[in-house]
Design a protein around this motif. Structure first.
Motif, PDB file in Angstrom:
ATOM      1  N   SER A  47      28.225 -10.745 -69.348  1.00 29.64           N
ATOM      2  CA  SER A  47      26.896 -10.163 -69.570  1.00 29.64           C
ATOM      3  C   SER A  47      25.911 -11.258 -69.968  1.00 29.64           C
ATOM      4  O   SER A  47      24.747 -11.276 -69.549  1.00 29.64           O
ATOM      5  CB  SER A  47      26.952  -9.112 -70.676  1.00 29.64           C
ATOM      6  OG  SER A  47      27.875  -8.116 -70.327  1.00 29.64           O
ATOM      7  N   TRP A  48      26.368 -12.165 -70.820  1.00 27.70           N
ATOM      8  CA  TRP A  48      25.519 -13.321 -71.214  1.00 27.70           C
ATOM      9  C   TRP A  48      25.067 -14.094 -69.988  1.00 27.70           C
ATOM     10  O   TRP A  48      23.901 -14.417 -69.853  1.00 27.70           O
ATOM     11  CB  TRP A  48      26.303 -14.269 -72.133  1.00 27.70           C
ATOM     12  CG  TRP A  48      26.092 -13.981 -73.602  1.00 27.70           C
ATOM     13  CD1 TRP A  48      27.020 -13.609 -74.506  1.00 27.70           C
ATOM     14  CD2 TRP A  48      24.868 -14.114 -74.286  1.00 27.70           C
ATOM     15  NE1 TRP A  48      26.482 -13.448 -75.743  1.00 27.70           N
ATOM     16  CE2 TRP A  48      25.114 -13.753 -75.635  1.00 27.70           C
ATOM     17  CE3 TRP A  48      23.574 -14.452 -73.914  1.00 27.70           C
ATOM     18  CZ2 TRP A  48      24.136 -13.746 -76.609  1.00 27.70           C
ATOM     19  CZ3 TRP A  48      22.620 -14.448 -74.897  1.00 27.70           C
ATOM     20  CH2 TRP A  48      22.886 -14.090 -76.226  1.00 27.70           C
ATOM     21  N   ILE A  75      31.117 -12.087 -72.258  1.00 29.45           N
ATOM     22  CA  ILE A  75      30.569 -13.399 -71.849  1.00 29.45           C
ATOM     23  C   ILE A  75      29.855 -13.312 -70.500  1.00 29.45           C
ATOM     24  O   ILE A  75      28.816 -13.936 -70.258  1.00 29.45           O
ATOM     25  CB  ILE A  75      31.690 -14.485 -71.855  1.00 29.45           C
ATOM     26  CG1 ILE A  75      31.060 -15.887 -71.687  1.00 29.45           C
ATOM     27  CG2 ILE A  75      32.733 -14.246 -70.791  1.00 29.45           C
ATOM     28  CD1 ILE A  75      30.524 -16.417 -72.962  1.00 29.45           C
ATOM     29  N   GLN A 135      22.834  -7.039 -79.259  1.00 32.15           N
ATOM     30  CA  GLN A 135      24.046  -7.855 -79.226  1.00 32.15           C
ATOM     31  C   GLN A 135      24.656  -7.824 -77.833  1.00 32.15           C
ATOM     32  O   GLN A 135      24.412  -6.891 -77.075  1.00 32.15           O
ATOM     33  CB  GLN A 135      25.052  -7.312 -80.246  1.00 32.15           C
ATOM     34  CG  GLN A 135      24.551  -7.548 -81.658  1.00 32.15           C
ATOM     35  CD  GLN A 135      25.379  -6.825 -82.692  1.00 32.15           C
ATOM     36  OE1 GLN A 135      26.330  -6.122 -82.392  1.00 32.15           O
ATOM     37  NE2 GLN A 135      24.993  -7.013 -83.961  1.00 32.15           N
ATOM     38  N   VAL A 136      25.456  -8.867 -77.544  1.00 30.66           N
ATOM     39  CA  VAL A 136      26.106  -8.916 -76.225  1.00 30.66           C
ATOM     40  C   VAL A 136      27.624  -9.059 -76.454  1.00 30.66           C
ATOM     41  O   VAL A 136      28.056  -9.924 -77.192  1.00 30.66           O
ATOM     42  CB  VAL A 136      25.585 -10.125 -75.400  1.00 30.66           C
ATOM     43  CG1 VAL A 136      26.233 -10.162 -74.031  1.00 30.66           C
ATOM     44  CG2 VAL A 136      24.063 -10.063 -75.257  1.00 30.66           C
ATOM     45  N   ILE A 163      21.201 -14.517 -68.933  1.00 27.58           N
ATOM     46  CA  ILE A 163      20.588 -15.855 -68.886  1.00 27.58           C
ATOM     47  C   ILE A 163      20.103 -16.157 -67.466  1.00 27.58           C
ATOM     48  O   ILE A 163      18.991 -16.644 -67.266  1.00 27.58           O
ATOM     49  CB  ILE A 163      21.594 -16.936 -69.367  1.00 27.58           C
ATOM     50  CG1 ILE A 163      21.974 -16.709 -70.825  1.00 27.58           C
ATOM     51  CG2 ILE A 163      21.029 -18.362 -69.169  1.00 27.58           C
ATOM     52  CD1 ILE A 163      20.869 -16.870 -71.849  1.00 27.58           C
ATOM     53  N   ASN A 193      19.053  -6.040 -72.030  1.00 25.24           N
ATOM     54  CA  ASN A 193      20.035  -6.237 -73.088  1.00 25.24           C
ATOM     55  C   ASN A 193      20.165  -4.978 -73.953  1.00 25.24           C
ATOM     56  O   ASN A 193      21.262  -4.517 -74.227  1.00 25.24           O
ATOM     57  CB  ASN A 193      19.592  -7.449 -73.935  1.00 25.24           C
ATOM     58  CG  ASN A 193      20.582  -7.792 -75.050  1.00 25.24           C
ATOM     59  OD1 ASN A 193      21.649  -7.169 -75.142  1.00 25.24           O
ATOM     60  ND2 ASN A 193      20.237  -8.767 -75.865  1.00 25.24           N
TER      61      ASN A 193
END
Lengths: 229, 498
Positions: B84-85, B82, B78-79, B89, B67
């Motif tokens: 990348s999230w 979406i 920070q991300v 995860i 990250n």
């Protein structure tokens, strides 16, 4: 004097005391019988016998205490009779001052011979004779000389010491411990091999047949004595 | 333990830093997928080699590193997008699942390795137990085996006569259980220590051989701490079940052996009693007969007859006396250990002198010819026993010579010689000698070669030889006759002051 000698017997067994009494009387001795240690002690102090025949196993205690009691005041010969055979017990008796030891069963001839020797020694002691004579052997303690067949013997200092110790009381048994302490010193009491070797050499000089000695007799496991008759 | 974990954490941190540098340097060529794979590799490595906690921490650290360094906006947590999230995860979930799977696999592998090791050990133990011949060796070997397998100090506490337990070969610097704990285990048949309901905080395990209250031995395992798993406890317990069975087997065979020995001893005793009773009757009959004849008033005996009867009484009584002495000696020798018999240096010449004097005092004659090869020879022995051995041998020799009385009597020969480290005392006669089958090892009580006598003579000589660590050999002489030799070790004598 020995033929009229009075002998105190301390023996609780009826059979043994009866045959002892008759044998001793037949040999010309006077006998007094005590059945207990206490009786023995009182007779000893009242009648002053010439010799004591002592049984160790008595109803009121151990005969060894009698030897101790007598030796405080007297040098009279004590002949121990016992059915017990342990070497330690014999050594204890001789250390306390007993003159001789006979294990039961014994022949009456053997007993009479021992009684005679003890009485003779006692008589010799009172005469304070410095010369011991037996068969071909002559030991003169005053002049420190040993003659065999009238010929002077050349002994080593240790052999002299051993022989002179034994001749102090002919017929009396000297324990290994007593001889080692006297001749070598108290630190050698367990070194019985010194004694064996020197006694062997002494016998080789004095005895005709060392395997059947005439003069120096061995008491198995106890010590040595000089033959008295 | 903590130190070990810190070192492992340090290794993982270094590895993570190296991977991050590599990824950073080759970001353009590796791409997001390549970077993620490399981080996943570290997580798998951590899961395989280290603890669950470290593997977990590595997974989270990798997650934050990706990250921070590789997800826009860079150098922040920070991300932006979406997708990348989703990638992050997914990475975290996959890492955690892999960690968990690897850990489980590892644990199962370990378990199976331990299980096969334990099975191998159980086989070795069973073999040892099956071969064990006596209890002490069995217990000692079991302790050594357990120690090698489990790497812990093992001891066996055994109950003494007064119901107290003792641990042989007391180890140093170990916290040992007290009597109270051992007695509790014995009285309840239950173990003590961790994984039991009894004193789980104890620094040792006490496992009884018997699960019922008994005085059977108790296994003591020392140095127990939190790292010792239940698996080890269970494995040791099942080993003890095996040992306990072997113990029972050996106890039973020991009991059977003792019972057999006692029965044998009783048989010998009753044979001895029967033999004594039988043989004593003969001389007693002679004594009683002679004595009552002498007592009779109406029978007139001449001097010669009287002398004959009294001589008979004396000789038979002498025979009874020496026989009694022999029986007593045998009993003393059998009840005494070698240590109990006082021994010192003896001169063979002196002993022969004592024997000669003994015969003389008995009023008996014996024609002896003694030869001693060198002067100053000494034997370590008990004077009375040695004398008795010689008397017995000479008595036998005398009887043997008398049995061949038609020949000219030769003296009994006693030779003392030294050969190598042995001193040999031989007694030789000119009798009929020993039969071919008769060997020293076959000398048994009551096996007399003569019609009269207990036959105890040679048995006693043999017992005396045994007490002196000497050997007894019998042979036949050239020109006829027997030769019995006692061979003693040359003693260690300090002759400095001789």
């Amino acid at each position: 004097m020995s033929e009229k000698a009075q002998i105190l017997m301390i023996e609780d067994d009826l059979q043994i005391s009866q045959f002892l009494q008759s044998s001793l009387k037949a040999s010309g001795y006077q006998t007094i019988l005590a059945r207990t240690l206490a009786d023995g002690k009182s007779i000893f102090s009242e009648q002053k016998p010439a010799l004591v025949i002592l049984d160790l196993n008595l109803p009121d205690g151990d005969g060894r205490s009698f030897i101790e009691h007598v030796r405080i005041s007297s040098d009279l010969p004590i002949l121990v009779l016992s059915a017990r055979q342990s070497e330690q017990e014999k050594v204890d008796c001789f250390t306390l001052g007993a003159d001789d030891y006979l294990a039961k069963p014994f022949g009456v001839n053997e007993l009479l011979a021992r009684v005679k020797v003890s009485l003779k020694r006692s008589a010799m002691m009172s005469l304070r004779d410095d010369v011991f004579k037996l068969d071909d052997l002559e030991i003169d303690t005053a002049n420190a000389s040993v003659l065999l067949n009238k010929q002077p013997m050349h002994l080593t200092p240790i052999e002299f010491k051993l022989l002179f110790m034994l001749v102090k009381k002919p017929g009396k048994v000297f324990t290994h411990r007593q001889l080692l302490t006297e001749v070598w010193g108290p630190e050698y009491v367990d070194d019985t091999h010194y004694l064996r070797i020197h006694m062997g050499r002494l016998r080789a000089r004095l005895e005709k047949n060392p395997a059947a000695p005439r003069y120096i007799l061995t008491e198995a496991g106890i010590g040595y004595r000089l033959a008295a008759t | 333990m903590l130190k070990k974990e810190l070192i492992e954490c340090f290794y993982m941190t270094v590895l993570l830093a190296i991977i991050t540098v590599i990824n950073y340097r080759f970001f353009s060529s590796l791409g997001m997928t390549g970077i993620t794979m490399l981080y996943l590799l570290i997580v798998v490595a951590a899961a395989y080699f280290y603890t669950f906690f470290i593997a977990f921490s590595t997974a989270f650290a990798s997650f934050f590193a990706i990250n921070y360094f590789f997800v826009a906006p860079l150098y922040t947590f920070q991300v932006e997008h979406i997708e990348s999230w989703a990638s992050l995860i997914s990475f975290l979930v996959v890492s955690l699942v892999i960690t968990s799977l690897v850990k489980r696999l590892k644990s199962q592998t370990n378990q199976s390795i331990i299980a096969s090791k334990r099975a191998e050990f159980a086989r070795t133990l069973a073999e040892n137990l099956a071969l064990a011949k006596d209890i002490d060796t069995m217990l000692h070997d079991t302790c050594s085996l357990l120690k090698a397998e489990f790497n812990k100090p093992f001891f066996i506490a055994q109950s003494e006569a007064n119901n107290t337990y003792t641990i042989p070969l007391l180890p140093e610097n170990l916290k040992l259980p007290d009597q109270r704990a051992l007695e509790w285990v014995a009285n309840n048949g239950k173990p003590i220590g961790s994984y039991t309901n009894n004193w789980p905080e104890s620094p040792y395990w006490l496992i009884p051989f018997n699960r019922l209250p008994s005085q059977h031995p108790i296994l003591v395992v020392c140095d127990i701490d939190a790292n010792d798993h239940m698996e080890m406890f269970t494995a040791i317990k099942s080993c003890i079940d095996q040992v306990s069975m072997a113990y029972q087997r050996l106890m039973n065979s020991e009991r059977a052996r003792l019972a057999e020995l006692m029965a044998q001893e009783e048989a010998i005793q009753s044979a001895l009693l029967a033999s004594i009773a039988h043989d004593m009757r003969t001389p007693l009959t002679s004594i009683l007969g002679a004595a009552t004849t002498l007592q009779q008033k109406d029978v007139h005996l001449d001097t010669e007859q009287t002398a004959h009867l009294t001589a008979l009484i004396a000789s038979q009584a002498q025979y009874l006396a020496s026989t009694t002495e022999n029986i007593l000696s045998l009993m003393r020798l059998e009840s005494n250990t070698v240590k109990g018999i006082p021994m010192d240096m003896q001169s063979p010449e002196e002993i022969i002198g004592i024997v000669t004097a003994l015969y003389k005092s008995r009023g008996d004659t014996v024609d002896l010819l003694a030869t001693i090869s060198e002067p100053d020879l000494l034997i370590k022995a008990n004077a009375n026993l040695l004398t008795q051995a010689l008397v017995n041998l000479i008595d036998n020799a005398k009887q043997a010579n008398l049995a061949r009385s038609n020949q000219a009597q030769e003296p009994i020969q006693i030779d003392v010689t030294k050969t190598g480290d042995q001193i040999n005392v031989s007694v030789k006669d000119r009798g009929i000698g020993f039969g071919e089958a008769f060997k020293a090892s076959q000398i048994k009580k009551f096996s007399s070669g003569h019609a009269k006598g207990f036959g105890l003579g040679l048995s006693i000589v043999q017992a005396i030889a045994k007490a002196h660590d000497a050997t007894l050999t019998i042979s036949n002489r050239d020109g006829g006759g027997a030769c019995v030799t006692l061979s003693f070790h040359v003693p260690d004598v300090d002759t400095r002051h001789v």
